[in-house]
Design a protein around this motif. Structure first.
Motif, mmCIF file in Angstrom:
data_model
loop_
_atom_site.group_PDB
_atom_site.id
_atom_site.type_symbol
_atom_site.label_atom_id
_atom_site.label_comp_id
_atom_site.label_asym_id
_atom_site.label_seq_id
_atom_site.Cartn_x
_atom_site.Cartn_y
_atom_site.Cartn_z
ATOM 1 N N SER A 187 -4.303 -15.025 -7.422
ATOM 2 C CA SER A 187 -5.388 -14.241 -8.005
ATOM 3 C C SER A 187 -5.845 -13.088 -7.172
ATOM 4 C CB SER A 187 -6.375 -15.164 -8.515
ATOM 5 O OG SER A 187 -7.152 -15.682 -7.371
ATOM 6 N N LYS A 188 -5.679 -13.382 -5.930
ATOM 7 C CA LYS A 188 -5.795 -12.248 -4.927
ATOM 8 C C LYS A 188 -4.878 -11.227 -4.890
ATOM 9 C CE LYS A 188 -8.900 -14.976 -1.458
ATOM 10 N NZ LYS A 188 -8.748 -15.513 -0.182
ATOM 11 N N LEU A 189 -3.714 -11.509 -5.016
ATOM 12 C CA LEU A 189 -2.688 -10.444 -5.242
ATOM 13 C C LEU A 189 -2.888 -9.756 -6.396
ATOM 14 C CD1 LEU A 189 0.161 -9.084 -4.333
ATOM 15 C CD2 LEU A 189 0.980 -10.854 -5.473
ATOM 16 N N LEU A 190 -3.273 -10.249 -7.827
ATOM 17 C CA LEU A 190 -3.645 -9.773 -8.946
ATOM 18 C C LEU A 190 -4.742 -8.771 -8.957
ATOM 19 C CD1 LEU A 190 -2.715 -12.482 -11.295
ATOM 20 C CD2 LEU A 190 -1.453 -10.559 -10.760
ATOM 21 N N GLN A 191 -5.889 -9.221 -8.236
ATOM 22 C CA GLN A 191 -7.099 -8.506 -7.878
ATOM 23 C C GLN A 191 -6.732 -6.924 -6.956
ATOM 24 O OE1 GLN A 191 -10.019 -8.885 -9.195
ATOM 25 N NE2 GLN A 191 -10.817 -7.056 -8.179
ATOM 26 N N PHE A 192 -5.856 -7.231 -5.938
ATOM 27 C CA PHE A 192 -5.480 -6.144 -4.984
ATOM 28 C C PHE A 192 -4.734 -5.045 -6.066
ATOM 29 C CE2 PHE A 192 -2.150 -4.448 -2.354
ATOM 30 C CZ PHE A 192 -2.720 -3.639 -1.618
ATOM 31 N N ARG A 193 -3.672 -5.760 -6.874
ATOM 32 C CA ARG A 193 -3.040 -4.740 -7.672
ATOM 33 C C ARG A 193 -3.930 -4.189 -8.647
ATOM 34 N NH1 ARG A 193 1.776 -8.746 -9.692
ATOM 35 N NH2 ARG A 193 2.946 -9.013 -7.641
ATOM 36 N N TYR A 194 -4.623 -4.948 -9.276
ATOM 37 C CA TYR A 194 -5.622 -4.276 -10.241
ATOM 38 C C TYR A 194 -6.595 -3.314 -9.566
ATOM 39 C CZ TYR A 194 -9.901 -3.649 -13.038
ATOM 40 O OH TYR A 194 -11.138 -3.199 -13.613
ATOM 41 N N GLU A 195 -7.199 -3.427 -8.439
ATOM 42 C CA GLU A 195 -7.893 -2.438 -7.561
ATOM 43 C C GLU A 195 -6.932 -1.199 -7.308
ATOM 44 O OE1 GLU A 195 -11.024 -2.359 -7.151
ATOM 45 O OE2 GLU A 195 -11.459 -4.345 -8.048
ATOM 46 N N LYS A 196 -5.609 -1.265 -7.047
ATOM 47 C CA LYS A 196 -4.962 -0.294 -6.374
ATOM 48 C C LYS A 196 -4.628 0.574 -7.639
ATOM 49 C CE LYS A 196 -0.322 0.092 -4.658
ATOM 50 N NZ LYS A 196 0.796 -0.401 -4.133
ATOM 51 N N VAL A 197 -4.294 -0.013 -8.735
ATOM 52 C CA VAL A 197 -4.111 0.497 -10.111
ATOM 53 C C VAL A 197 -5.381 1.561 -10.572
ATOM 54 C CG1 VAL A 197 -3.483 0.409 -12.382
ATOM 55 C CG2 VAL A 197 -2.327 -0.761 -10.769
ATOM 56 N N LYS A 198 -6.387 0.849 -10.683
ATOM 57 C CA LYS A 198 -7.729 1.345 -10.799
ATOM 58 C C LYS A 198 -8.137 2.751 -10.043
ATOM 59 C CE LYS A 198 -12.330 -0.081 -10.583
ATOM 60 N NZ LYS A 198 -13.484 -1.253 -10.359
ATOM 61 N N ASN A 199 -7.708 2.520 -8.758
ATOM 62 C CA ASN A 199 -7.984 3.843 -7.936
ATOM 63 C C ASN A 199 -6.938 4.534 -8.123
ATOM 64 O OD1 ASN A 199 -10.117 2.423 -6.330
ATOM 65 N ND2 ASN A 199 -8.613 1.585 -4.830
ATOM 66 N N GLU A 200 -5.894 4.500 -8.476
ATOM 67 C CA GLU A 200 -4.692 5.456 -8.705
ATOM 68 C C GLU A 200 -5.208 6.071 -10.073
ATOM 69 O OE1 GLU A 200 -1.147 3.197 -8.940
ATOM 70 O OE2 GLU A 200 -0.872 3.213 -6.846
ATOM 71 N N LEU A 201 -5.883 5.253 -10.832
ATOM 72 C CA LEU A 201 -6.450 5.952 -12.170
ATOM 73 C C LEU A 201 -7.351 7.042 -12.071
ATOM 74 C CD1 LEU A 201 -6.101 5.876 -15.435
ATOM 75 C CD2 LEU A 201 -7.606 3.882 -15.142
ATOM 76 N N LYS A 202 -8.316 6.503 -11.196
ATOM 77 C CA LYS A 202 -9.309 7.625 -10.726
ATOM 78 C C LYS A 202 -8.887 8.888 -10.247
ATOM 79 C CE LYS A 202 -12.907 4.111 -9.765
ATOM 80 N NZ LYS A 202 -13.647 3.628 -8.743
ATOM 81 N N GLU A 203 -7.862 8.615 -9.363
ATOM 82 C CA GLU A 203 -7.217 9.958 -8.888
ATOM 83 C C GLU A 203 -6.606 10.814 -9.759
ATOM 84 O OE1 GLU A 203 -4.449 8.385 -5.704
ATOM 85 O OE2 GLU A 203 -6.229 7.656 -4.394
ATOM 86 N N GLN A 204 -5.895 10.155 -10.826
ATOM 87 C CA GLN A 204 -5.279 10.738 -11.757
ATOM 88 C C GLN A 204 -6.202 11.333 -12.653
ATOM 89 O OE1 GLN A 204 -1.895 11.542 -12.324
ATOM 90 N NE2 GLN A 204 -1.690 10.749 -10.328
#
Length: 150
Positions: free
Chosen positions: A82-99
């Protein structure tokens, strides 16, 4: 290829992936094929086998990336479950904000270009009208010269 043979190859590939991970070896289709005894051609020709290899390779790459980021002091050294999934989620969320920011800038630029295009259309129309007016004036001047000469 029969389902039994496919399952057997899949099992061999799973064991090879596990053994390669334990040895801290880099996962590649070539390494997995060598370790499992399943020909590379078979792996590439069977989507189920190729997908499993690709998943393992992707997970290893993401874990390596997380470890690099951890070395830089941004994330814990090992991420699993779940920590890996959370990390991926945060990463994608940040990339989405940048986009979204990039898209907003592009949209604003497009709005400016539309306004500029409309202004240029108006300028072109005025220049065409001036051009037509000057042509008419030139025709009138030429007619007047012809009349004076006669």
């Amino acid at each position: 290829m029969t389902q039994a043979r496919l399952n057997e190859n899949l099992e061999k590939i799973e064991k090879a992936i596990t053994n390669l991970r334990r040895g801290k070896n880099k996962l590649t289709i070539s390494n997995i094929a060598k370790k499992s005894g399943v020909p590379r051609r078979t792996i590439y020709n069977r989507p189920e086998l190729k997908e499993r290899c690709d998943q393992a390779i992707l997970i290893q790459e993401e874990l390596e990336q997380a470890s690099k980021e951890a070395a830089a002091g941004t994330e814990p050294a090992k991420l699993y479950g779940s920590k890996l999934l959370q990390f991926r989620y945060e990463k994608v969320k940040n990339e989405l904000k940048e986009q979204k920011i990039i898209n907003a800038k592009i949209l604003e630029n497009n709005r400016k270009l539309v306004i500029e295009k409309d202004e240029m259309k108006g300028t072109i129309q005025r220049l065409q009208e001036d051009n037509e007016r000057l042509r008419e004036q030139l025709r009138q001047d030429q007619k007047n010269k012809v009349r004076k000469i006669k």
